[in-house]
Write an enzyme that holds these catalytic residues in place. Sequence first.
Site, PDB file in Angstrom:
ATOM      1  N   ARG A 120       0.822  -1.225   0.059  1.00  7.57           N
ATOM      2  CA  ARG A 120       0.124  -0.102  -0.055  1.00  7.57           C
ATOM      3  C   ARG A 120       1.014   1.233   0.050  1.00  7.57           C
ATOM      4  O   ARG A 120       1.793   1.400   0.930  1.00  7.57           O
ATOM      5  CB  ARG A 120      -0.817  -0.124   1.167  1.00  7.57           C
ATOM      6  N   ARG A 235      -4.455   2.826  17.445  1.00  6.48           N
ATOM      7  CA  ARG A 235      -5.129   2.346  16.151  1.00  6.48           C
ATOM      8  C   ARG A 235      -4.849   3.118  15.013  1.00  6.48           C
ATOM      9  O   ARG A 235      -4.165   4.092  14.957  1.00  6.48           O
ATOM     10  CB  ARG A 235      -6.861   2.325  16.461  1.00  6.48           C
ATOM     11  N   LYS A 236      -5.428   2.695  13.738  1.00  6.78           N
ATOM     12  CA  LYS A 236      -5.299   3.409  12.486  1.00  6.78           C
ATOM     13  C   LYS A 236      -5.926   4.912  12.664  1.00  6.78           C
ATOM     14  O   LYS A 236      -6.734   5.094  13.611  1.00  6.78           O
ATOM     15  CB  LYS A 236      -6.094   2.819  11.500  1.00  6.78           C
ATOM     16  N   GLY A 502     -16.603  -6.479   1.477  1.00  6.66           N
ATOM     17  CA  GLY A 502     -16.543  -7.951   1.622  1.00  6.66           C
ATOM     18  C   GLY A 502     -16.871  -8.171   3.210  1.00  6.66           C
ATOM     19  O   GLY A 502     -16.868  -9.606   3.827  1.00  6.66           O
TER      20      GLY A 502
HETATM   21 FE1  SRM Z   1      -9.689  -1.343   5.307  1.00  5.40          FE
HETATM   22  C1  SRM Z   1      -8.229  -3.713   7.162  1.00  5.40           C
HETATM   23  C2  SRM Z   1      -8.483  -2.830   2.666  1.00  5.40           C
HETATM   24  C3  SRM Z   1     -10.189   1.586   3.454  1.00  5.40           C
HETATM   25  C4  SRM Z   1     -11.762  -0.079   7.628  1.00  5.40           C
HETATM   26  N1  SRM Z   1      -8.529  -3.091   4.911  1.00  5.40           N
HETATM   27  C5  SRM Z   1      -7.998  -3.853   5.946  1.00  5.40           C
HETATM   28  C6  SRM Z   1      -7.080  -4.690   5.440  1.00  5.40           C
HETATM   29  C7  SRM Z   1      -5.829  -4.184   5.639  1.00  5.40           C
HETATM   30  C8  SRM Z   1      -7.243  -6.152   6.011  1.00  5.40           C
HETATM   31  C9  SRM Z   1      -6.118  -7.007   5.745  1.00  5.40           C
HETATM   32  O1  SRM Z   1      -4.965  -7.101   6.269  1.00  5.40           O
HETATM   33  O2  SRM Z   1      -6.263  -7.862   4.776  1.00  5.40           O
HETATM   34  C10 SRM Z   1      -7.553  -4.747   4.065  1.00  5.40           C
HETATM   35  C11 SRM Z   1      -6.421  -5.229   3.066  1.00  5.40           C
HETATM   36  C12 SRM Z   1      -7.183  -5.918   1.983  1.00  5.40           C
HETATM   37  C13 SRM Z   1      -6.343  -5.838   0.616  1.00  5.40           C
HETATM   38  O3  SRM Z   1      -5.647  -6.878   0.280  1.00  5.40           O
HETATM   39  O4  SRM Z   1      -6.571  -4.991  -0.088  1.00  5.40           O
HETATM   40  C14 SRM Z   1      -8.075  -3.372   3.749  1.00  5.40           C
HETATM   41  N2  SRM Z   1      -9.231  -0.834   3.355  1.00  5.40           N
HETATM   42  C15 SRM Z   1      -9.060  -1.526   2.432  1.00  5.40           C
HETATM   43  C16 SRM Z   1      -8.966  -0.792   1.067  1.00  5.40           C
HETATM   44  C17 SRM Z   1      -7.760  -1.401   0.177  1.00  5.40           C
HETATM   45  C18 SRM Z   1     -10.061  -0.966   0.396  1.00  5.40           C
HETATM   46  C19 SRM Z   1     -10.338  -0.717  -1.060  1.00  5.40           C
HETATM   47  O5  SRM Z   1     -10.386  -1.543  -1.782  1.00  5.40           O
HETATM   48  O6  SRM Z   1     -10.102   0.560  -1.359  1.00  5.40           O
HETATM   49  C20 SRM Z   1      -8.756   0.457   1.482  1.00  5.40           C
HETATM   50  C21 SRM Z   1      -7.470   1.109   1.559  1.00  5.40           C
HETATM   51  C22 SRM Z   1      -7.386   2.664   1.913  1.00  5.40           C
HETATM   52  C23 SRM Z   1      -5.747   3.123   2.017  1.00  5.40           C
HETATM   53  O7  SRM Z   1      -5.571   3.641   0.717  1.00  5.40           O
HETATM   54  O8  SRM Z   1      -5.262   3.339   2.988  1.00  5.40           O
HETATM   55  C24 SRM Z   1      -9.629   0.581   2.855  1.00  5.40           C
HETATM   56  N3  SRM Z   1     -10.618   0.415   5.680  1.00  5.40           N
HETATM   57  C25 SRM Z   1     -10.805   1.519   4.682  1.00  5.40           C
HETATM   58  C26 SRM Z   1     -11.910   2.435   5.183  1.00  5.40           C
HETATM   59  C27 SRM Z   1     -12.428   3.679   4.192  1.00  5.40           C
HETATM   60  C28 SRM Z   1     -11.689   4.866   4.466  1.00  5.40           C
HETATM   61  O9  SRM Z   1     -10.756   4.963   4.882  1.00  5.40           O
HETATM   62  O10 SRM Z   1     -12.533   5.775   4.417  1.00  5.40           O
HETATM   63  C29 SRM Z   1     -12.234   1.960   6.116  1.00  5.40           C
HETATM   64  C30 SRM Z   1     -13.516   2.486   7.031  1.00  5.40           C
HETATM   65  C31 SRM Z   1     -13.204   3.743   7.633  1.00  5.40           C
HETATM   66  C32 SRM Z   1     -12.531   3.775   8.807  1.00  5.40           C
HETATM   67  O11 SRM Z   1     -11.327   3.451   8.951  1.00  5.40           O
HETATM   68  O12 SRM Z   1     -12.994   4.470   9.833  1.00  5.40           O
HETATM   69  C33 SRM Z   1     -11.815   0.745   6.468  1.00  5.40           C
HETATM   70  N4  SRM Z   1      -9.746  -1.658   6.945  1.00  5.40           N
HETATM   71  C34 SRM Z   1     -10.940  -1.241   7.609  1.00  5.40           C
HETATM   72  C35 SRM Z   1     -11.024  -1.901   9.291  1.00  5.40           C
HETATM   73  C36 SRM Z   1     -11.926  -1.804  10.302  1.00  5.40           C
HETATM   74  C37 SRM Z   1     -11.376  -0.335  11.094  1.00  5.40           C
HETATM   75  C38 SRM Z   1     -11.877  -0.417  12.708  1.00  5.40           C
HETATM   76  O13 SRM Z   1     -11.631   0.489  13.396  1.00  5.40           O
HETATM   77  O14 SRM Z   1     -12.364  -1.508  13.138  1.00  5.40           O
HETATM   78  C39 SRM Z   1     -10.191  -2.897   9.249  1.00  5.40           C
HETATM   79  C40 SRM Z   1      -9.538  -3.882  10.197  1.00  5.40           C
HETATM   80  C41 SRM Z   1      -8.654  -3.488  11.399  1.00  5.40           C
HETATM   81  O15 SRM Z   1      -8.263  -2.473  11.135  1.00  5.40           O
HETATM   82  O16 SRM Z   1      -8.789  -4.226  12.110  1.00  5.40           O
HETATM   83  C42 SRM Z   1      -9.419  -2.771   7.787  1.00  5.40           C
HETATM   84 FE1  SF4 Z   2     -11.735  -4.492   4.047  1.00  8.20          FE
HETATM   85 FE2  SF4 Z   2     -13.318  -6.589   4.717  1.00  8.20          FE
HETATM   86 FE3  SF4 Z   2     -13.294  -5.741   2.464  1.00  8.20          FE
HETATM   87 FE4  SF4 Z   2     -11.002  -7.228   3.401  1.00  8.20          FE
HETATM   88  S1  SF4 Z   2     -13.165  -7.910   2.852  1.00  8.20           S
HETATM   89  S2  SF4 Z   2     -10.973  -5.235   2.198  1.00  8.20           S
HETATM   90  S3  SF4 Z   2     -11.328  -6.219   5.691  1.00  8.20           S
HETATM   91  S4  SF4 Z   2     -14.120  -4.613   3.995  1.00  8.20           S
END
Ligand code: SRM
Ligand code: SF4
Length: 585
Positions: A120, A235-236, A502
């Site tokens: 990323r 956290r993030k 997902g």
């Molecule tokens: Fe996300 C975790 C993908 C935006 C909430 N997110 C993950 C992980 C890293 C899980 C993992 O290790 O596999 C995913 C990686 C999958 C992969 O192989 O791509 C993943 N998140 C993404 C992306 C790529 C989705 C997309 O297709 O666009 C986005 C990457 C953004 C970036 O460039 O940094 C992405 N994730 C978001 C957003 C939207 C946003 O930022 O506006 C959210 C919700 C908003 C928020 O964070 O408040 C989001 N991701 C999460 C969470 C739940 C966070 C929480 O507080 O519980 C997780 C799981 C965690 O952190 O425990 C997570």
């Molecule tokens: Fe985020 Fe869940 Fe989608 Fe994985 S499957 S990229 S954790 S919403």
Amino acid sequence: MFSKSVSLAERKAALLKISRSLLMCLESSSSCKGTTQYTGWDFLPEQTKQSILEGSNKMEKLKAEKDGSLAWQDIHNYSRMLREGNMNWEDIPPEDLDIRLKWAGFFHRRKKVPGTFMIRLRLPNGIIWSHQLRGLCHFLRRYDLQQACFDITTRQNLQLRGIKLEDASFFLEELNQLRIGCFQSGMDNVRNIVGSPVAGIDPNELYDTRSICFALNEMISNKGKGKPDYANLPRKFNIAVGGYPVDTVHGHINDLTFLPVTKLDHLGKPLFKILVGGLLSPKRNEISHNLDIWVPEGSILEVTRAVLEIYRDFGLRNSRAQSRFIFLVEKWGTERMKAEIIQRLSRNNIEWIEPESDFTENDCSKLYSESLLGIQSQRQENKVFLGCVVPAGRISVGEAEDLADIADNFSNGELRLTVSQNFILPNIDKTVVERVLEQPLLQDKFSYKPKPLLRGLVSCTGSQFCGLGLIETKNRSLQLCKILEELVDFPDKETVRIHWTGCPNSCGQAQIADIGLMGAPAKKNGKLVEGVDIYIGGTLGENPVLGTIYRKGIPCDFAHLVPVMIELLQTHFGAKVKRSQESIN
Ligand code: SRM
Ligand code: SF4
């Protein structure tokens, strides 16, 4: 005094500190000051350290045993050892491989493609140049192109797939040459800084977000080289800066957002309101709270620094599910949070202003047109920008190369990514508009005039690559979109925003869409199958509101999902059926 088990943890930490200082000190890392090696842990107050060591949060313990910021060196060491044949990736401790390396932006895809990584990047304000994209393609070309690809993310960022750890050092060197960062893009760090994708080119904008997004990125990630000061957050942490009073950057679901108001400071620049505590997560979804302070542009970095330090030092760390910034905002209350920030600003003579009590925003709806697709006029005479859709955000290496060529030929090499996982080509000369529109890639795959459903489609990674995914999203979302577009028309609507995500982490932001489809268990003939919970009615923009549940546990197969979607599109979005589902089966 610590208990017996705690002193063991402390001893471990002390030993690690010694071994750390023996590690090669990377010239590029800001954490090296002389011979002292600072990590994120070193920046925590003693009281916070103590409560982590005495507490029961496993992730915090893991961070205490070996801080995530050490991944900036581990990545080089592992890469070298793998290249020299001194180890296999399976020999790397899972805590490093699957967790800590995310501090360096390397996400091991153990469940789906073991041994390969998603990387990323950090692309502040979503800006990338053709030579950078081409450099990334050049790197990905060494891999199997069935696996290696790009995804545009919901934070206007890029992720690369299919990378092997042995190549990490080369890749980081390549990134360094290209002046792109990837450190601190995962786990307990500040994510990509989101800004307005039409910054500096939209005739209606109030504020050009580019410089501040770059400055924030530099401050937080030390120009991409890693900054331990902000590497051990609870956290993030998500940050956005908007170009309009209307929220076009998803600011209301970010932890910290600056939106300009239509009140200018003495330099003729807008003042900014500060929003805190927005988030989407499995446990809680929240629209951010207005802190009721205004700051000039010149104070944004210091406000951010203050907020990050407050969060780092006082944020809740007992449970991962209750550690996001909102939980501290709520524990303290917005009044105390505001007072704490003001105190830190005042200590450093940083300007802030109490908002005028009788202030009403000028009509700001005129400032912003929602659609960024197609040809649109720019502020600059004789220039236009072109917005194109990227189906489900995925781009193959070949397509990225073609896109880099198009950018070279028509937009001086510049590309802007959007939070809707699309892109913009800015600064196109009006005289060449016809030629750019004739480009096969933009007529076909990355259309500038897609139909209403593809226009508003967003999809997270889903179970194809993400180990947390309950369902496959990207391919399915595209198939459903195609089927629905064959079956219904939208006489009165340009766009219907359907977001697929997902699992309940909601990376695809189901709760801010017209229709949000979230992976969930469902039952078919008594058997558990892949399904979705359906949300409707989410929107940010002028009057932000989160979507609510419409239906739960709908099986994902199209025999079940298509009729539910058609009914929903008819009743809520003015869809007119033009063909029956049977006619295309
Ligand atoms: Fe996300 C975790 C993908 C935006 C909430 N997110 C993950 C992980 C890293 C899980 C993992 O290790 O596999 C995913 C990686 C999958 C992969 O192989 O791509 C993943 N998140 C993404 C992306 C790529 C989705 C997309 O297709 O666009 C986005 C990457 C953004 C970036 O460039 O940094 C992405 N994730 C978001 C957003 C939207 C946003 O930022 O506006 C959210 C919700 C908003 C928020 O964070 O408040 C989001 N991701 C999460 C969470 C739940 C966070 C929480 O507080 O519980 C997780 C799981 C965690 O952190 O425990 C997570
Ligand atoms: Fe985020 Fe869940 Fe989608 Fe994985 S499957 S990229 S954790 S919403």
